[in-house]
Design a protein around this motif. Structure first.
Motif, mmCIF file in Angstrom:
data_model
loop_
_atom_site.group_PDB
_atom_site.id
_atom_site.type_symbol
_atom_site.label_atom_id
_atom_site.label_comp_id
_atom_site.label_asym_id
_atom_site.label_seq_id
_atom_site.Cartn_x
_atom_site.Cartn_y
_atom_site.Cartn_z
ATOM 1 N N LEU A 231 0.853 -1.192 0.000
ATOM 2 C CA LEU A 231 0.000 0.000 0.000
ATOM 3 C C LEU A 231 0.893 1.248 0.000
ATOM 4 N N GLY A 232 1.859 1.280 0.911
ATOM 5 C CA GLY A 232 2.752 2.432 0.977
ATOM 6 C C GLY A 232 3.575 2.618 -0.284
ATOM 7 N N ASN A 233 3.949 1.517 -0.913
ATOM 8 C CA ASN A 233 4.790 1.600 -2.110
ATOM 9 C C ASN A 233 4.070 2.232 -3.296
ATOM 10 N N CYS A 234 2.746 2.352 -3.187
ATOM 11 C CA CYS A 234 1.975 3.032 -4.238
ATOM 12 C C CYS A 234 2.329 4.509 -4.338
ATOM 13 N N ILE A 235 3.074 5.032 -3.371
ATOM 14 C CA ILE A 235 3.476 6.434 -3.421
ATOM 15 C C ILE A 235 4.281 6.743 -4.684
ATOM 16 N N TRP A 236 4.989 5.753 -5.220
ATOM 17 C CA TRP A 236 5.812 6.014 -6.400
ATOM 18 C C TRP A 236 4.957 6.291 -7.631
ATOM 19 N N ASN A 237 3.927 5.489 -7.843
ATOM 20 C CA ASN A 237 3.072 5.693 -9.009
ATOM 21 C C ASN A 237 2.016 6.765 -8.793
ATOM 22 N N PHE A 293 13.449 -0.075 6.436
ATOM 23 C CA PHE A 293 14.021 0.633 5.294
ATOM 24 C C PHE A 293 12.941 1.367 4.503
ATOM 25 N N TYR A 294 11.795 0.715 4.272
ATOM 26 C CA TYR A 294 10.699 1.379 3.566
ATOM 27 C C TYR A 294 10.252 2.632 4.317
ATOM 28 N N MET A 295 10.114 2.509 5.631
ATOM 29 C CA MET A 295 9.665 3.652 6.432
ATOM 30 C C MET A 295 10.646 4.822 6.308
ATOM 31 N N LEU A 296 11.943 4.532 6.383
ATOM 32 C CA LEU A 296 12.945 5.597 6.268
ATOM 33 C C LEU A 296 12.900 6.255 4.889
ATOM 34 N N GLY A 297 12.626 5.467 3.848
ATOM 35 C CA GLY A 297 12.504 6.034 2.508
ATOM 36 C C GLY A 297 11.347 7.001 2.393
ATOM 37 N N TYR A 298 10.208 6.636 2.981
ATOM 38 C CA TYR A 298 9.046 7.533 2.909
ATOM 39 C C TYR A 298 9.261 8.791 3.746
ATOM 40 N N VAL A 299 9.989 8.644 4.856
ATOM 41 C CA VAL A 299 10.339 9.826 5.648
ATOM 42 C C VAL A 299 11.197 10.780 4.811
ATOM 43 N N ALA A 300 12.100 10.224 3.994
ATOM 44 C CA ALA A 300 12.948 11.056 3.128
ATOM 45 C C ALA A 300 12.109 11.816 2.101
ATOM 46 N N ILE A 301 11.101 11.152 1.521
ATOM 47 C CA ILE A 301 10.223 11.840 0.563
ATOM 48 C C ILE A 301 9.484 12.975 1.248
ATOM 49 N N LEU A 302 8.960 12.690 2.446
ATOM 50 C CA LEU A 302 8.211 13.709 3.181
ATOM 51 C C LEU A 302 9.108 14.875 3.589
ATOM 52 N N GLY A 303 10.341 14.566 3.980
ATOM 53 C CA GLY A 303 11.219 15.603 4.490
ATOM 54 C C GLY A 303 11.834 16.479 3.415
ATOM 55 N N PHE A 304 12.204 15.887 2.263
ATOM 56 C CA PHE A 304 12.911 16.647 1.225
ATOM 57 C C PHE A 304 11.981 17.216 0.151
ATOM 58 N N ARG A 305 11.035 16.410 -0.308
ATOM 59 C CA ARG A 305 10.079 16.837 -1.354
ATOM 60 C C ARG A 305 10.789 17.446 -2.567
ATOM 61 N N SER A 306 11.861 16.789 -2.986
ATOM 62 C CA SER A 306 12.634 17.233 -4.143
ATOM 63 C C SER A 306 13.130 15.998 -4.875
ATOM 64 N N TYR A 307 13.621 16.200 -6.111
ATOM 65 C CA TYR A 307 14.088 15.053 -6.882
ATOM 66 C C TYR A 307 15.278 14.356 -6.217
ATOM 67 N N PRO A 308 16.291 15.066 -5.715
ATOM 68 C CA PRO A 308 17.373 14.386 -4.992
ATOM 69 C C PRO A 308 16.868 13.591 -3.790
#
Length: 407
Positions: A231-237, A293-308
């Motif tokens: 469910l969380g991995n749907c964030i990519w698409n 690891f998945y949780m940390l990845g989503y935290v990175a998306i939330l925190g940076f909100r940029s392509y890098p």
């Protein structure tokens, strides 16, 4: 590559066929949301609805495929499922002008693609029992080398023609079905294999589905954790993909993320092996580490909100994927014996249910307020996945295979 020399010719051929098939599949899947969002001019919610329909088909396909393994036989199930998947992929460009037909075709593609998955995993577990844990990982790596190749082309093909991506996926899927036809015919000429298959079939026909389901320790919490992760991995698409388009980024920026995913799965193996030796030796521990690891990845998306930030998040979630993907079939094959196809189908169906809920929910959230609420949802449910896998590990702490000999 020297590491391939340790495997017999049969396995090498299987790896090459899997690589080609996954390369074809990866031409299409990263682009579905973009196709609906950009070419068909639909909303993010509509893009999520397409993935929802495909995932509903996937749930039915996973469960039915696992249940029918011993009744239909491995050849009919794998060749039939992969072949029908190829047929509907080739028909997909004809349905792109009709929204209802397009949705129907996507549902059928999801169904037949998923129907063959538990059968292929169970076949590997039965045929190569003494090395199945190792082979699940090797085949997973080979598949993702194909993903790296396919996704590297997908963004560029999209600029030429989305339909070309659909057709090439159908062609590679048809080639995979033909490969399995000849491969399984050759395997079944061996009398010992035939006798083994008959024995498995005869001992499985009398199994009671409710009795199998009553042994919830082996599948329930692992399936719940898989549900939350997918469910969380749907964030990519349904979050990252429309976000890149809304920021004016070209399609290849998004496809590069998936190319990175495929490359990391190959070159990151030493790091994953170190984690397994140091922190996560058992399959249960690997599942929990994966969710972290998945949780940390989503935290990175939330925190940076940029392509890098998305590149960094893809690195983290790929490590999570590398831990969970071989661990599930390995755990089930080790613990459930001849009932492995059934449990592979059930757990796969529960994971696919996450892909049903995720795309539409995230599509609605993205239409409402962009990437931020989508990322928050992914973070929260990945925390729930960590909890589910910890319960799974606790419930199976004393079970070492003999517990499920009677399954």
């Amino acid at each position: 590559m020297k590491w391939l020399q340790a495997y017999p010719k049969e396995i090498k051929i299987f790896l090459v066929a899997s690589l080609i098939s996954s390369a074809g599949g990866s031409l299409m899947w990263p682009l579905i949301t973009m196709f609906v969002f950009k070419v068909l001019g639909r909303s993010g919610a509509d893009a999520g609805l397409v993935i929802l329909v495909m995932s509903l088909g996937g749930i039915a396909g996973q469960i039915l495929g696992g249940s029918l393994y011993h009744k239909l036989g491995v050849k009919r199930l794998i060749v039939g499922g992969v072949g029908m998947n190829a047929l509907f992929l080739l028909l997909l460009p004809l349905g792109s002008g009709n929204w209802s037909l397009f949705m129907l075709l996507m549902g059928l593609i999801g169904f037949f693609n998923a129907m063959s998955m538990p059968a292929i995993q169970a076949f590997i577990g039965f045929r190569f029992a003494e090395r199945r844990g190792e082979l699940f990982n090797v085949i997973y790596v080979a598949n993702n080398i194909g993903v790296a190749l396919g996704t590297g082309l997908s963004g560029f093909l999209a600029r030429i023609s989305y339909d070309m991506s659909f057709i090439m996926n159908g062609v590679t899927s048809a080639a995979f079905a033909i490969f399995f036809w000849f491969y399984l015919n050759k395997v079944q000429k061996n009398e010992g294999d035939l006798q083994m298959e008959k024995k498995r079939k005869s001992t499985s026909e009398g199994q009671n589905t409710w009795k199998l389901l009553s042994r919830y320790n082996v599948y329930l919490f692992m399936g719940i954790g898989s549900f939350f992760l997918w469910l969380g991995n749907c964030i990519w698409n349904n979050g990252v993909s429309p976000f890149t388009l809304s920021k004016g980024m070209p399609e290849w920026n998004y496809s590069i993320l998936w190319t990175l995913n495929g490359v990391l799965i190959f070159v990151g193996q030493p790091f994953i092996l170190w984690i397994k030796r140091t922190f996560a030796e058992s399959a249960e521990a690997q599942l929990t580490a994966s969710a972290i690891f998945y949780m940390l990845g989503y935290v990175a998306i939330l925190g940076f909100r940029s392509y890098p930030g998305m590149v960094f998040a893809m690195v983290l979630t790929t490590f999570g994927e590398m831990l969970i993907s071989p661990a599930i079939p390995s755990f089930i094959s080790d613990r459930t014996g001849k009932s492995a196809p059934f449990y592979l189908g059930v757990v796969g169906g529960m994971g696919a249910a996450g892909r049903v809920v995720g795309p539409y929910a995230m599509g609605v959230l993205f239409d409402w307020n962009g990437l931020v609420p989508v990322a928050w949802l992914a973070v929260v449910i990945s925390m729930l996945a960590v909890g589910a896998f910890l319960i799974h590990a606790y419930k199976n702490r004393d079970a070492k295979g003999e517990l499920y000999r009677t399954v």
